[in-house]
Design an enzyme around this catalytic site. Structure first.
Site, PDB file in Angstrom:
ATOM      1  N   ARG A   1      53.832  32.300  23.495  1.00 54.32           N
ATOM      2  CA  ARG A   1      53.543  31.046  24.167  1.00 54.32           C
ATOM      3  C   ARG A   1      52.124  30.586  23.805  1.00 54.32           C
ATOM      4  O   ARG A   1      51.241  31.398  23.562  1.00 54.32           O
ATOM      5  CB  ARG A   1      53.642  31.283  25.676  1.00 54.32           C
ATOM      6  CG  ARG A   1      53.903  30.044  26.504  1.00 54.32           C
ATOM      7  CD  ARG A   1      53.708  30.358  27.979  1.00 54.32           C
ATOM      8  NE  ARG A   1      54.676  31.323  28.498  1.00 54.32           N
ATOM      9  CZ  ARG A   1      55.806  30.976  29.088  1.00 54.32           C
ATOM     10  NH1 ARG A   1      56.128  29.734  29.239  1.00 54.32           N
ATOM     11  NH2 ARG A   1      56.625  31.898  29.541  1.00 54.32           N
TER      12      ARG A   1
ATOM     13  N   THR B   1      49.872  29.613  25.582  1.00 52.01           N
ATOM     14  CA  THR B   1      48.875  29.993  26.579  1.00 52.01           C
ATOM     15  C   THR B   1      49.229  31.354  27.140  1.00 52.01           C
ATOM     16  O   THR B   1      50.387  31.766  27.103  1.00 52.01           O
ATOM     17  CB  THR B   1      48.863  28.992  27.762  1.00 52.01           C
ATOM     18  OG1 THR B   1      50.208  28.822  28.209  1.00 52.01           O
ATOM     19  CG2 THR B   1      48.283  27.655  27.365  1.00 52.01           C
ATOM     20  N   LEU B   2      48.223  32.051  27.663  1.00 54.73           N
ATOM     21  CA  LEU B   2      48.477  33.349  28.298  1.00 54.73           C
ATOM     22  C   LEU B   2      48.948  33.132  29.734  1.00 54.73           C
ATOM     23  O   LEU B   2      48.905  32.021  30.255  1.00 54.73           O
ATOM     24  CB  LEU B   2      47.201  34.190  28.267  1.00 54.73           C
ATOM     25  CG  LEU B   2      46.781  34.637  26.867  1.00 54.73           C
ATOM     26  CD1 LEU B   2      45.368  35.183  26.879  1.00 54.73           C
ATOM     27  CD2 LEU B   2      47.749  35.670  26.316  1.00 54.73           C
ATOM     28  N   GLY B   3      49.395  34.208  30.370  1.00 55.50           N
ATOM     29  CA  GLY B   3      49.775  34.108  31.780  1.00 55.50           C
ATOM     30  C   GLY B   3      51.265  34.243  32.024  1.00 55.50           C
ATOM     31  O   GLY B   3      51.693  34.415  33.165  1.00 55.50           O
ATOM     32  N   GLY B   4      52.061  34.133  30.956  1.00 56.85           N
ATOM     33  CA  GLY B   4      53.500  34.385  31.094  1.00 56.85           C
ATOM     34  C   GLY B   4      54.220  33.381  31.975  1.00 56.85           C
ATOM     35  O   GLY B   4      53.712  32.285  32.252  1.00 56.85           O
ATOM     36  N   THR B   5      55.409  33.791  32.419  1.00 52.24           N
ATOM     37  CA  THR B   5      56.214  32.932  33.286  1.00 52.24           C
ATOM     38  C   THR B   5      55.443  32.579  34.544  1.00 52.24           C
ATOM     39  O   THR B   5      55.377  31.418  34.963  1.00 52.24           O
ATOM     40  CB  THR B   5      57.513  33.657  33.680  1.00 52.24           C
ATOM     41  OG1 THR B   5      58.258  33.928  32.492  1.00 52.24           O
ATOM     42  CG2 THR B   5      58.346  32.816  34.621  1.00 52.24           C
ATOM     43  N   CYS B   6      54.836  33.583  35.170  1.00 52.11           N
ATOM     44  CA  CYS B   6      54.157  33.399  36.453  1.00 52.11           C
ATOM     45  C   CYS B   6      53.174  32.241  36.412  1.00 52.11           C
ATOM     46  O   CYS B   6      53.251  31.310  37.211  1.00 52.11           O
ATOM     47  CB  CYS B   6      53.429  34.689  36.810  1.00 52.11           C
ATOM     48  SG  CYS B   6      52.277  34.515  38.160  1.00 52.11           S
TER      49      CYS B   6
ATOM     50  N   ARG C   1      67.131  36.417  37.912  1.00 52.08           N
ATOM     51  CA  ARG C   1      66.524  36.546  36.602  1.00 52.08           C
ATOM     52  C   ARG C   1      67.026  37.832  35.954  1.00 52.08           C
ATOM     53  O   ARG C   1      67.468  38.754  36.641  1.00 52.08           O
ATOM     54  CB  ARG C   1      64.996  36.555  36.717  1.00 52.08           C
ATOM     55  CG  ARG C   1      64.448  35.263  37.330  1.00 52.08           C
ATOM     56  CD  ARG C   1      62.936  35.281  37.427  1.00 52.08           C
ATOM     57  NE  ARG C   1      62.276  35.354  36.155  1.00 52.08           N
ATOM     58  CZ  ARG C   1      62.054  34.317  35.347  1.00 52.08           C
ATOM     59  NH1 ARG C   1      62.437  33.102  35.692  1.00 52.08           N
ATOM     60  NH2 ARG C   1      61.452  34.479  34.180  1.00 52.08           N
TER      61      ARG C   1
ATOM     62  N   HIS D   1      39.762  35.961  67.651  1.00 53.56           N
ATOM     63  CA  HIS D   1      40.477  34.989  68.481  1.00 53.56           C
ATOM     64  C   HIS D   1      39.779  33.643  68.380  1.00 53.56           C
ATOM     65  O   HIS D   1      38.560  33.588  68.443  1.00 53.56           O
ATOM     66  CB  HIS D   1      40.478  35.461  69.937  1.00 53.56           C
ATOM     67  CG  HIS D   1      41.094  34.455  70.881  1.00 53.56           C
ATOM     68  ND1 HIS D   1      42.455  34.273  70.970  1.00 53.56           N
ATOM     69  CD2 HIS D   1      40.531  33.564  71.736  1.00 53.56           C
ATOM     70  CE1 HIS D   1      42.710  33.317  71.868  1.00 53.56           C
ATOM     71  NE2 HIS D   1      41.549  32.867  72.331  1.00 53.56           N
TER      72      HIS D   1
END
Lengths: 409, 465
Positions: free
Chosen positions: B35, B37-42, B273, B444
């Site tokens: 791809r 760019t890096l980073g994959g599907t995520c 998937r 709180h």
């Protein structure tokens, strides 16, 4: 100086026994040379030297139980005489990658053990200590890095509350006489012993017998063994025929390939056949996966590969788990008849035996035939007597007339 | 002499974190990613862009529906191209960030498709067709997963899209049919419903999100239904036909019965998937996969010495953070360290509104295993912060061992629970009891008080209901 650490033993395996030190303290070792063998419930594994040097310390003697990350010993720099290497020598490059996971002792320093007293107590344990006066230093922790958990503290309280008489009475140790020898059971032996007893206690186990005339299969083998070996690179044995015959029978009598899970029956539509293999350390049962999808040659070569792995001590846990049916061949040792024991939670095991020429009656004539007794031990909770007998008859029919294997009839 | 100590195939959360960790440990490392760019599907077409759209669409819906109730009168108008643009910009910045981390840790990014080429060799085919052979001591396969196909429904990324296409629809659908009531379907279905689409979710099983604790799943379905999402459970999609107006789906009850059709202008196929191992050359190296196509590993090692696999291509939940944990542990194992992943403490989040977050065992699992457990449950309707924020939907449920009080599982549905589950992950990692959380001071007024009140509930001393 580099510590030799107990490597990761795999999921679900928490401890190992030091089986054998290949080196003595003070001996020179080479990087990647095997220096100690560990044994777990299922597999043995070798730990190699992390670097060239001298085995300067042994911290876990043979027979000791160790956990992953525990220090086994120390490899020091220098020659066999050098006890105090210059500290500069340990300023090393980052450890080289060791592609074999089992041969990857950590080069990190031994982490200082966290004592219960020194660690900060979690709020629940603090409360229990304050309310009960329990001494946290006297409780061993099961949490991360040995920290005390609430469960540890509650267990310690319960133990304190229990009357001293409830402590298990120490069994008198049997004295060893002059001509006797006491040897600790190996982990493998202990596991075999426990599992066999479990199988006997759990299953309603019984055995049915039949006999099979091996003439047809032997003739087929004699006719084709050379061309088979030439084409497939593996010898044509009898196991392939038996595995195939069993799978046909399992498909016909699915209960034999099923197991009990609670109040359910789990029928398995996959045929992963355990094949018992004798090794010098004991009997192991590696599993031939999806044997129904393999050709006869595939079965033979699969069994050959598993057998080799078993004898070389290279079986992985995965190789031993998840079988659906087992075949045991006592015949290789000369057994004429036996009642094999189930490999829990499976519901069936086929016992093969020695082939022996015996007089049998065929068409009104007494003739000599190579005969083998077959035994099927089965779990009567799952398999009916009719099913068990039918199974064995199917196996017999397919071995006596192997053409049926081809036609799937 | 090998060129690299480790070559990682795939630049997603598994791959890029493995590469960075390898660089940190002084290994010569390369990461092969095709791809641009890096980073994959995520990062490119998964978690990150979907969260960008979930955030923006949530604010849009708030502005349209809830601002008036808070005393703010605005006229909110959707600008879809601008929403898509800000999403792309965020993604762009994050992928560039990984490139920077590669440089910082001296990791080479080899652009191209990686393929095993025998022991210690990775063949890389660059986008321009040139082929390069990398020699390496160790190989880590981190090629991730891809959307699973459904026979009869062919994704064209036009009218019938998968999770990638659903992030870039050119318009708000009039009727979006989502096939599959899993995490992806519910999240992306929520995005388009908030932006104005009618959304129907068709699911084969008779429940949504099958791995979720039953209590949480039921509440989630009820809440999403209230928001306008329509569920058709126990229904099987047998085919999809493109028409000039959109798509006609053929649907049959899973249990058998009369078929029906469903008209949609867009269809999102999100039935799950599957591991991505195509053209990886697994067979050349003899790496075995199981019957579902996952690479078989033992402590990250495949059956072939020197070849490792992590993340979605291996067994276990297909989650970026699982891959990331395995990446760190795998590289540590390769460099001779202890490397360990605690699979009992891997959290799981669904970014719908309300969000769902869970870690550890579900109640159903404990029952099936015959574990004696106690339950503490606290509703957000009794939490002051959630109440004043008009976000009182949902609950926190803590499951603890009946004897030792050790926390075994935590299941929450409610506002921002994704940011709160980490507290219980730390607690479980340290073997904490419910009492440990119950006796820990929480600020709180915050929603995190619900975590404490639920823990108190395990031993029956919840104070605010």
């Amino acid at each position: 100086m580099t510590d030799i650490m107990t490597p990761a033993l795999g999921e679900s395996v928490t401890e190992a026994t030091v089986a054998r030190w290949a080196k003595k303290a003070g001996e020179a070792v080479k990087r990647d040379e095997v220096i100690v063998e560990l044994e777990t419930d299922k597999v043995s594994l070798e730990v190699s030297a992390p670097e060239d040097g001298v085995l300067s310390e042994i911290n876990a003697e043979e027979g000791a139980t160790v956990v992953p990350g525990q220090k086994l010993g120390v490899v020091g720099a220098g020659t066999a005489a050098a006890k105090s290497a210059p500290p500069a020598a340990s300023k090393a490059e980052p450890p080289p990658p060791a592609p074999k996971a089992e041969a990857a002792p950590a080069a990190t320093a031994d982490p200082a053990p966290v004592t219960a007293a020194a660690a900060t107590l979690p709020p629940s344990v603090r409360r229990i200590v304050e309310e009960s006066g329990l001494d946290p230093a006297g409780v061993s922790g099961t949490g991360k890095d040995g920290r005390l958990t609430k469960g540890d503290a509650l267990a310690a309280l319960a133990a304190r509350a229990a009357p001293p008489a409830a402590a298990p009475v120490a069994r008198p140790v049997r004295e060893i006489h002059e001509r006797e020898e006491r040897v600790p059971m190996t982990r493998l032996r202990q596991t075999i012993a426990r599992r066999l007893k479990e199988a006997q206690q759990t299953a309603a186990m019984l055995t049915t017998f039949n006999e099979v005339d091996m003439s047809a299969v032997m003739a087929l083998r004699n006719q084709y063994k050379d061309v088979f070996e030439k084409r497939h690179g593996v010898k044509l044995g009898f196991m392939g025929f038996f595995v195939k015959a069993c799978i046909f029978a399992l498909k016909d009598v699915p209960a034999v390939n099923a197991e009990i899970d609670g109040t359910d029956l789990v029928y398995k539509n996959h045929y992963d056949i355990g094949v018992a293999v004798g090794t010098e350390k004991g009997l192991v049962v590696p599993v031939l996966r999806d044997a129904d999808e393999l050709t006869l040659a595939g079965v033979e070569s699969g069994i050959a590969a598993l057998g080799k792995k078993a004898r070389d001590g290279h079986l992985a846990l995965e190789d031993l788990q998840g079988g659906t049916f087992t075949i045991s061949n006592g015949g290789v040792y000369g057994s004429l008849m036996s009642t094999p024991i189930l490999n829990a939670p499976q519901s069936g095991v086929l016992g093969m035996h020695k082939i022996q020429d015996r007089p049998v009656v065929v068409g009104g004539q007494i003739v000599v035939r190579p005969m083998m007794y077959l035994a099927l031990s089965y779990d009567h909770r799952v398999v009916d007597g009719q099913g068990a007998v039918t199974f064995l008859v199917k196996v017999k029919e397919h071995i006596e007339d192997p053409q049926r294997l081809l036609l799937d009839v | 002499m090998a060129e690299y100590d480790v070559v990682i195939i795939g630049g997603g959360p598994g791959g890029y974190n493995a590469a960075i960790r390898a660089g940190q440990l002084g290994l010569r490392a390369a990461c092969v990613e095709l791809r641009g760019t890096l980073g994959g599907t995520c990062l490119n077409v998964g978690c990150i862009p979907s969260k960008s759209l979930l955030h923006a669409s949530e604010l849009y819906e708030l502005a349209v529906k809830d601002f008036a109730g808070l005393g703010i009168d605005v006229e909110a108008k959707l600008n879809l191209p601008a929403m898509m643009k800000q999403k792309a910009e965020s993604v762009g910045q994050l992928t560039k960030g990984i490139e920077f981390l590669f440089k910082k840790n001296k990791v080479d990014w080899i652009k191209g498709a990686g393929r095993l080429a025998g022991p210690g060799k990775v063949e890389v085919t660059a986008p321009d067709g040139t082929v390069l052979i990398l020699e390496t001591k160790a190989i880590v396969i981190a090629t991730g997963s891809e959307p699973a196909p459904l026979p009869g429904v062919s994704v064209d990324q036009g009218r019938i899209v998968d999770s990638t296409g659903a992030l870039d629809l050119p318009e708000v659908p009039k009727h979006l049919v989502v096939i599959g009531a899993g995490v992806i379907g519910l999240e992306l279905g929520s995005v388009w419903r908030r932006l104005g689409a009618a959304v129907t979710v068709v699911e084969f099983l008779d429940r949504i999100t099958p791995t979720l604790d039953g209590d949480t799943a039921k509440t989630l379905q009820r809440t999403l239904t209230k928001q306008g999402m329509v569920f058709k459970l126990g229904a099987k999609v047998t085919g999809a036909t493109l028409t000039n107006k959109g798509v006609t789906l053929n649907i049959e009850p899973a249990a058998g019965g009369p078929a029906e059709t469903l008209e949609a202008d867009y269809v999102l196929l999100a039935i799950g998937r599957r591991p991505f191992t195509q053209d990886l050359g697994l067979e050349t190296a003899g790496v075995t996969v199981d019957r579902r196509g996952f690479i078989e590993t033992h402590h990250f090692a495949t059956n072939v010495p020197g070849i490792y696999a992590i993340g979605d291509v291996t067994q276990g939940p297909m989650l970026a953070h699982k891959a990331e944990d395995e990446a760190v542990a795998c590289i540590e194992v390769i460099s001779g360290k202890a490397g360990h992943v605690n699979y009992a403490v891997i959290p799981n989040v669904i970014y719908t509104f309300p969000e769902v977050a869970a870690v550890g065992a579900t109640e159903e699992e404990l029952k099936a295993d015959g574990v004696a457990y106690k339950v503490g449950k606290f509703p957000f309707s009794a939490n002051s912060r959630a109440k004043v924020n008009h976000e009182a939907e949902g609950f926190v449920k803590v499951l603890a061992d009946a004897n030792t009080d050790k926390i075994l599982g935590v299941h929450m549905i409610g506002p921002d629970v994704s940011e709160m589950i980490g507290e219980y992950c730390v607690a479980m990692e340290f073997g904490a009891s419910s009492e440990d959380v119950a006796r820990t001071c929480h600020p709180h007024p915050t929603r995190s008080e619900a975590l404490r009140q639920a823990a108190m509930g395990v031993e029956g001393w919840t104070m605010q209901v």
